[in-house]
Scaffold this motif. Structure first.
Motif, mmCIF file in Angstrom:
data_model
loop_
_atom_site.group_PDB
_atom_site.id
_atom_site.type_symbol
_atom_site.label_atom_id
_atom_site.label_comp_id
_atom_site.label_asym_id
_atom_site.label_seq_id
_atom_site.Cartn_x
_atom_site.Cartn_y
_atom_site.Cartn_z
ATOM 1 N N ALA A 1 0.826 -1.207 0.000
ATOM 2 C CA ALA A 1 0.000 0.000 0.000
ATOM 3 C C ALA A 1 0.863 1.260 0.000
ATOM 4 C CB ALA A 1 -0.932 -0.005 1.216
ATOM 5 N N TYR A 2 1.970 1.228 0.747
ATOM 6 C CA TYR A 2 2.864 2.392 0.763
ATOM 7 C C TYR A 2 3.719 2.463 -0.492
ATOM 8 C CZ TYR A 2 2.010 4.011 5.529
ATOM 9 O OH TYR A 2 1.433 4.549 6.648
ATOM 10 N N MET A 3 4.213 1.317 -0.957
ATOM 11 C CA MET A 3 5.153 1.325 -2.089
ATOM 12 C C MET A 3 4.467 1.524 -3.434
ATOM 13 S SD MET A 3 8.106 -1.479 -1.173
ATOM 14 C CE MET A 3 7.005 -2.873 -0.937
ATOM 15 N N GLN A 4 3.149 1.288 -3.515
ATOM 16 C CA GLN A 4 2.477 1.447 -4.801
ATOM 17 C C GLN A 4 2.329 2.914 -5.209
ATOM 18 O OE1 GLN A 4 -1.389 -0.249 -4.444
ATOM 19 N NE2 GLN A 4 -2.210 1.369 -3.156
ATOM 20 N N ASN A 5 2.543 3.817 -4.272
ATOM 21 C CA ASN A 5 2.583 5.247 -4.595
ATOM 22 C C ASN A 5 3.737 5.485 -5.577
ATOM 23 O OD1 ASN A 5 2.885 8.010 -4.686
ATOM 24 N ND2 ASN A 5 3.013 8.281 -2.466
ATOM 25 N N PRO A 6 3.458 5.959 -6.789
ATOM 26 C CA PRO A 6 4.522 6.102 -7.795
ATOM 27 C C PRO A 6 5.584 7.125 -7.434
ATOM 28 C CG PRO A 6 2.486 7.131 -8.547
ATOM 29 C CD PRO A 6 2.139 6.391 -7.303
ATOM 30 N N ASN A 7 5.329 7.957 -6.430
ATOM 31 C CA ASN A 7 6.305 8.966 -6.021
ATOM 32 C C ASN A 7 6.957 8.643 -4.688
ATOM 33 O OD1 ASN A 7 5.908 10.678 -8.298
ATOM 34 N ND2 ASN A 7 4.011 11.402 -7.385
ATOM 35 N N ALA A 8 6.691 7.458 -4.147
ATOM 36 C CA ALA A 8 7.312 7.056 -2.889
ATOM 37 C C ALA A 8 8.733 6.568 -3.155
ATOM 38 C CB ALA A 8 6.502 5.965 -2.215
ATOM 39 N N ILE A 9 9.676 7.014 -2.326
ATOM 40 C CA ILE A 9 11.061 6.554 -2.417
ATOM 41 C C ILE A 9 11.192 5.320 -1.534
ATOM 42 C CG2 ILE A 9 13.467 7.172 -2.015
ATOM 43 C CD1 ILE A 9 12.507 10.121 -2.273
ATOM 44 N N ILE A 10 11.610 4.219 -2.116
ATOM 45 C CA ILE A 10 11.709 2.952 -1.382
ATOM 46 C C ILE A 10 13.130 2.790 -0.882
ATOM 47 C CG2 ILE A 10 11.412 0.461 -1.510
ATOM 48 C CD1 ILE A 10 9.500 0.948 -3.873
ATOM 49 N N LEU A 11 13.302 2.801 0.425
ATOM 50 C CA LEU A 11 14.604 2.557 1.039
ATOM 51 C C LEU A 11 14.650 1.076 1.411
ATOM 52 C CD1 LEU A 11 17.053 4.346 1.683
ATOM 53 C CD2 LEU A 11 16.213 4.519 4.023
ATOM 54 N N CYS A 12 15.253 0.267 0.547
ATOM 55 C CA CYS A 12 15.266 -1.189 0.701
ATOM 56 C C CYS A 12 16.463 -1.595 1.557
ATOM 57 C CB CYS A 12 15.330 -1.858 -0.673
ATOM 58 S SG CYS A 12 15.369 -3.648 -0.598
ATOM 59 N N ILE A 13 16.195 -2.160 2.724
ATOM 60 C CA ILE A 13 17.238 -2.527 3.677
ATOM 61 C C ILE A 13 17.498 -4.021 3.571
ATOM 62 C CG2 ILE A 13 17.991 -2.398 6.065
ATOM 63 C CD1 ILE A 13 17.384 0.321 4.834
ATOM 64 N N GLN A 14 18.764 -4.383 3.316
ATOM 65 C CA GLN A 14 19.155 -5.781 3.196
ATOM 66 C C GLN A 14 20.232 -6.089 4.232
ATOM 67 O OE1 GLN A 14 18.180 -8.429 1.520
ATOM 68 N NE2 GLN A 14 19.836 -9.671 2.351
ATOM 69 N N ASP A 15 20.055 -7.184 4.964
ATOM 70 C CA ASP A 15 21.023 -7.609 5.972
ATOM 71 C C ASP A 15 22.234 -8.208 5.262
ATOM 72 O OD1 ASP A 15 22.446 -8.594 8.075
ATOM 73 O OD2 ASP A 15 20.747 -9.580 9.049
ATOM 74 N N GLY A 16 23.408 -7.586 5.424
ATOM 75 C CA GLY A 16 24.608 -8.079 4.775
ATOM 76 C C GLY A 16 25.232 -9.272 5.454
ATOM 77 N N SER A 17 24.790 -9.579 6.682
ATOM 78 C CA SER A 17 25.407 -10.690 7.420
ATOM 79 C C SER A 17 24.761 -12.025 7.117
ATOM 80 C CB SER A 17 25.323 -10.405 8.925
ATOM 81 O OG SER A 17 23.972 -10.383 9.354
ATOM 82 N N VAL A 18 23.691 -12.065 6.320
ATOM 83 C CA VAL A 18 23.026 -13.321 5.974
ATOM 84 C C VAL A 18 23.133 -13.526 4.473
ATOM 85 C CG1 VAL A 18 21.434 -13.144 7.921
ATOM 86 C CG2 VAL A 18 20.768 -12.223 5.700
ATOM 87 N N LEU B 1 29.992 -7.308 9.768
ATOM 88 C CA LEU B 1 29.842 -8.754 9.922
ATOM 89 C C LEU B 1 30.003 -9.454 8.584
ATOM 90 C CD1 LEU B 1 26.768 -8.860 12.358
ATOM 91 C CD2 LEU B 1 29.193 -9.013 12.927
ATOM 92 N N ALA B 2 29.502 -8.798 7.523
ATOM 93 C CA ALA B 2 29.609 -9.409 6.201
ATOM 94 C C ALA B 2 31.075 -9.552 5.788
ATOM 95 C CB ALA B 2 28.848 -8.557 5.184
ATOM 96 N N GLU B 3 31.892 -8.561 6.103
ATOM 97 C CA GLU B 3 33.301 -8.623 5.720
ATOM 98 C C GLU B 3 34.021 -9.754 6.448
ATOM 99 O OE1 GLU B 3 36.657 -5.274 4.890
ATOM 100 O OE2 GLU B 3 35.850 -5.371 6.915
ATOM 101 N N LYS B 4 33.623 -10.022 7.684
ATOM 102 C CA LYS B 4 34.246 -11.103 8.441
ATOM 103 C C LYS B 4 33.775 -12.475 7.979
ATOM 104 C CE LYS B 4 34.683 -8.397 12.707
ATOM 105 N NZ LYS B 4 34.227 -8.298 14.113
ATOM 106 N N ASN B 5 32.453 -12.592 7.678
ATOM 107 C CA ASN B 5 31.863 -13.905 7.455
ATOM 108 C C ASN B 5 31.858 -14.324 5.996
ATOM 109 O OD1 ASN B 5 31.327 -13.874 10.189
ATOM 110 N ND2 ASN B 5 29.260 -13.069 9.934
ATOM 111 N N VAL B 6 31.793 -13.359 5.075
ATOM 112 C CA VAL B 6 31.694 -13.714 3.661
ATOM 113 C C VAL B 6 33.062 -14.153 3.154
ATOM 114 C CG1 VAL B 6 31.162 -12.874 1.341
ATOM 115 C CG2 VAL B 6 29.768 -12.162 3.285
ATOM 116 N N ALA B 7 33.077 -15.322 2.540
ATOM 117 C CA ALA B 7 34.357 -15.868 2.052
ATOM 118 C C ALA B 7 34.914 -15.045 0.912
ATOM 119 C CB ALA B 7 34.146 -17.328 1.615
ATOM 120 N N SER B 8 34.045 -14.572 0.038
ATOM 121 C CA SER B 8 34.490 -13.804 -1.125
ATOM 122 C C SER B 8 34.029 -12.359 -0.988
ATOM 123 C CB SER B 8 33.920 -14.426 -2.411
ATOM 124 O OG SER B 8 34.259 -13.626 -3.524
#
Length: 898
Positions: free
Chosen positions: A355-372, A402-409
């Protein structure tokens, strides 16, 4: 002659006050004449002009320095093409850049150019080294050159960051001082509402009007979405520079959307839209209270049987250096519903987010966990569905430490930031660190840790990440710039849309309700409130005569059965007047002591409620508006409920004692009828009472014996077998009464046997109890008819009554009894009327006001009680007008800021 500038130090930077290193002010001061010489001599205008010119030079220099600091801190990260973010700086060769090449800003721009040059050289050297290494394995000097370039690049980046932080710190302190001086009223001017506050108010009004987020709402806001525990709330707290949200370990804490309006101000404070309390975000106790209040509001919004709610909590956060924007923190997206959650929790969160994201003028701040693992992400698929081209999405990778420590590549992180790993596209990509996972960490500690991490991170040293793509500070600047860009592009279109909506609603109102004013629900409630209070005041204007008449009538209806059955009939069946009066006095005393006060209080309550109900519900002619009927009925019921039970026991006890004393002293001891008018009134009262009883007895006998011959012939009705038996028994008992009209009230056993045998001889089998029941009604009718005849004889008995019935066989003690009862009722009604008019009506009016005040604060109740197309149309008109007016004011302020 130089003025004291100590009060104006807040205007000019500290460097201005070091001007005495270049100009010997003490020498100038000694050269000027003292006060005595000035008093004797005429003023030297040339020296005054020179002094003023010098002062002008001071302020000119200070103004340039202030402008330089402000311009440097206002250097924003502007979003360029999708997938790339860069600084937009002034061209070194342009004329517009020359005034700013001095001082820190010039050094900052030169450092930026050096960073770009070093990055280009590092890329070329890395490319050359890779090619030669693959083909002919050249010597290590190329690699050393690359390492040297990377070291120089990192050194230049760190120097650049330190200068930028210094400029921002100076700018923040300077703005804080300026705002504080304004806040204290130094300039004696009223501060205008900030641009972001105006915009936030538009969104608040719009969300109330369009709670379902239909196509009406196309105004920009920054929507923060992410998987549960991905760190989106922490990112928002870093942008707001305060730990303002409730925290939990792995559990869902954001249970409803929270709209946070960030704006600049002298003090770091937070306050809710519907509250005037300010929370000082520099104090830990206020932060804890704010988090607790947000949690309480979330739990209040969540309805029973649900886990999350679509209702929005609106919070304003102000502070020095905050970027102006509106962010909405949404509940974290989940993959599985766990125990304790409602079954539809997952679908509800998805529907709220969409409902919030369907607004064509809404800025979506997509947060992704880098440690998983990136493959476990749910939110990226959701965002790619809502913004497939990535034109309004900003991707943020959290927990990069955490991602820098745990991610192999490590190249996997680079792939994420470059938008090559996820199917979604974005306008910009950022990597941030939001602490070490300790909820007690301060924002300052987290910021220091984030900066320290990126300064030492291999991701930056190896150019996997660019400097402008890291830290929440850079993220905040970029999001704010994108937000205002969206606002400027869309706000006027939205204003035009609401103008059209307003025109349509106004046209509909004129066509449907041409003679009525456009009153919304609150205005209608106020109008109904005034009508109800007027009706309560009318209740206090009822005449005493009317009160006493209805009280006396109601009281007699309540006590008449007891008076006739338990006082009059037993006394009337005695053989002489002395016994009659004795029986009446005893039974009246018992009745007034035990039953009459309680009955009087009950009658008083009921009469007051009936009159109140009559005033509330009776139509007012042409002025009556049926839209208030439901509200008035609800107010009436709630008022009666409160009035009935409040202080009932205590008031009743005192009132009982008062009534008992009044009745005993004024009625019981009084047996003298003073004039013929009172005598006739008593006879009339007695006749009415006896006729009413006789009518009831006739109806009871008719139901017992069935219809008479007229009804059987005219209405084709028949008697039942039982009614036939009752009829035969009645006829037999009437024969007995004709033989002895002074028969006592009860049948003897031998009389019952005689009646039964006579009926059996005619083939009618009867039970003795049936004979007694029939006798009761037959004798009662006979007695009442006899009493009415006697009452008619007593009409002319007032003369004998005055002589105490001496030399007369006529006795009218029953008339005296009814006069005493009538007198007792009148005194009781008068006492009740005084209690009602002096106390209870005012208490009822107070209860009505309390009920109306409670209803006024209950929006849901007003929506329930004031309904209909007319109300909804007026509500829509009010909201649309308010939105349009606020949008117009915001657009005007936006143009002025340009």
């Amino acid at each position: 002659m130089i003025p004291d500038l100590s009060d104006y130090k807040w205007i000019v930077p500290d460097i201005v006050w070091e001007i005495d290193e270049y100009i010997d002010l003490e020498k100038i001061r000694k050269a000027l004449p003292d006060s005595e010489d000035l008093a004797k001599l005429a003023p030297d205008f040339d020296k005054i002009v020179e002094s003023l010119s010098l002062l002008k030079d001071f302020f000119t220099t200070g103004h340039k320095l202030v402008s330089e600091v402000i311009e440097a801190s206002d250097l924003l990260l502007l979003l360029g093409s999708p997938g790339e973010t860069a600084f937009r700086a002034t061209d070194p060769g342009s004329e517009s850049d020359k005034p700013y090449r001095k001082g820190l800003l010039g050094e900052l721009i030169l450092l930026q150019q050096q960073i770009q040059e070093h990055e280009e050289e590092a890329r070329r050297a890395a490319g050359q080294y890779s090619t030669s290494h693959a083909q002919q394995k050249r010597k290590v000097s190329d690699k050393e050159k690359i390492d040297q370039l990377q070291e120089e690049l990192l050194h230049t980046q760190l120097k650049y960051q330190r200068i930028l932080e210094r400029l921002e710190k100076e700018n923040k302190e300077l703005r804080k001082l300026v705002l504080q001086k304004d806040d204290k009223g130094i300039h004696h001017r009223k501060l205008k509402k900030s641009l972001i506050d105006m915009y936030s108010e538009v969104l608040d009004v719009l969300s109330d009007y369009d709670a379902s987020y239909n196509t009406q709402d196309h105004l920009p806001r920054v929507v923060v979405v992410g998987d549960q525990s991905a760190g989106k709330t922490s990112v928002l707290e870093m942008i707001a520079q305060a730990r303002i949200f409730p925290r939990g370990s792995g559990e869902m804490m954001t249970r409803s959307p929270v709209k946070v309006t960030l704006s600049e101000g002298p003090h770091h404070v937070a306050l809710f839209k519907d509250s005037s309390r300010e929370f000082d975000l520099t104090k830990e106790e206020d932060l804890a209270a704010l988090r607790h209040e947000i949690e309480l509001r979330m739990r209040k919004n969540v309805k029973e049987g649900c886990t999350v709610s679509p209702e929005t909590i609106s919070l304003n956060v102000k502070g020095p250096g905050l970027q102006r924007m509106v962010l909405v923190d949404l509940p974290g997206v989940i993959n599985t519903v766990t125990s304790g959650m409602a079954p539809d929790t997952k679908e509800t969160i998805f529907s709220i987010s969409k409902a919030y994201m369907q607004n064509p003028n809404a800025i979506i701040l997509c947060i992704q966990d880098g440690s998983v693992d990136a493959e476990r992400s749910i939110v990226t698929d959701l965002v790619s569905q809502m913004d497939p081209h990535g034109r309004r999405t900003i991707f943020v990778l959290t927990k990069v430490d955490l991602a820098e420590k745990n991610v192999a590549s490590p190249s996997r992180i680079q792939q994420i930031i470059e938008g090559k790993l996820f199917p979604m596209k974005a306008l910009g990509y950022f990597a941030v660190v939001t602490g070490k996972g300790n909820s007690s960490e301060s924002i300052e500690a987290i910021r220091d840790y984030e900066e320290e991490f990126f300064q030492n991170s291999k991701l930056l040293k190896t150019s996997m990440l660019k400097a402008h793509q890291v830290t929440t500070r850079n993220l905040s600047l970029a999001v704010s710039d994108c937000f205002w860009k969206m606002v400027r592009e869309s706000v006027e279109q939205q204003a035009d849309s609401f103008k059209a909506t307003r025109f349509n609603l106004e046209t509909e109102w004129k066509n449907n309700y041409p003679r009525l004013r456009e009153l919304d629900r609150n205005e209608l409630f106020e109008k109904a409130k005034n009508e109800i209070l007027d009706e309560v005041i009318s209740l206090s204007q009822v005449t005493p005569k009317h009160w006493e008449e209805i009280l006396q009538q109601s009281l007699w209806e309540r006590v008449s059965t007891h008076v006739i059955e338990n006082i009059y009939l037993p006394a009337a069946q005695t053989m002489n007047s002395g016994t009659f009066n004795t029986t009446v006095d005893i039974k009246l005393k018992q009745w007034t002591d035990k039953q009459l006060p309680n009955k009087a209080v009950e009658v008083a309550w009921e009469t007051l409620q009936e009159e109140f109900s009559r005033f509330m519900t009776e139509p007012k002619g042409k002025e009556h508006d049926d839209i208030f009927d439901k509200l008035k009925e609800a107010v009436k019921e709630e008022t009666i409920k409160r009035h009935k039970w409040n202080d009932f026991a205590e008031d009743s006890l005192v009132f009982h004692l008062y009534i008992r004393r009044v009745i005993q002293h004024n009625a019981l001891e009084d047996r003298s009828i003073s004039d013929k008018q009172q005598w006739d009134a008593a006879i009339y009262f007695m006749e009415e009472a006896l006729q009413a009883r006789l009518k009831d007895t006739e109806n009871a006998i008719e139901n017992m014996v069935g219809p008479d011959w007229k009804k059987r012939w005219l209405y084709w009705k028949n008697r039942t077998q039982e009614q036939c038996v009752h009829n035969e028994t009645k006829n037999e008992l009437e024969k007995m009464l004709k033989c002895n009209e002074e028969h006592p009230a009860y049948l003897a056993s031998d009389e019952i046997t005689t009646v039964r045998k006579n009926l059996e001889s005619r083939g009618v089998e009867v039970d003795p109890s049936l004979i007694k029941d029939t006798w009761h009604q037959v004798y009662r009718r006979h007695f009442l008819k006899t009493a009415l005849n006697h009452c008619n004889l007593c009409r002319r008995g007032f003369y004998y009554y005055q002589r105490h019935f001496v030399d007369s066989e006529l006795e009218c003690n029953d008339v005296v009894l009814f006069w005493r009862i009538q007198r007792m009722l009148a005194i009781t009604a008068n006492t009740l009327r005084q209690q009602l008019t002096n106390t209870e009506v005012r208490r009822l009016e107070k209860n009505v006001k309390e009920v109306l005040e409670d209803f006024a604060e209950d929006s849901e109740k007003k929506v329930k009680l004031l309904t209909g197309k007319r109300v909804q149309l007026a509500e829509d008109l009010k909201k649309v007008r308010e939105i349009q007016e606020k949008l117009d004011a915001f657009i005007e302020a936006l143009h002025q800021e340009k």
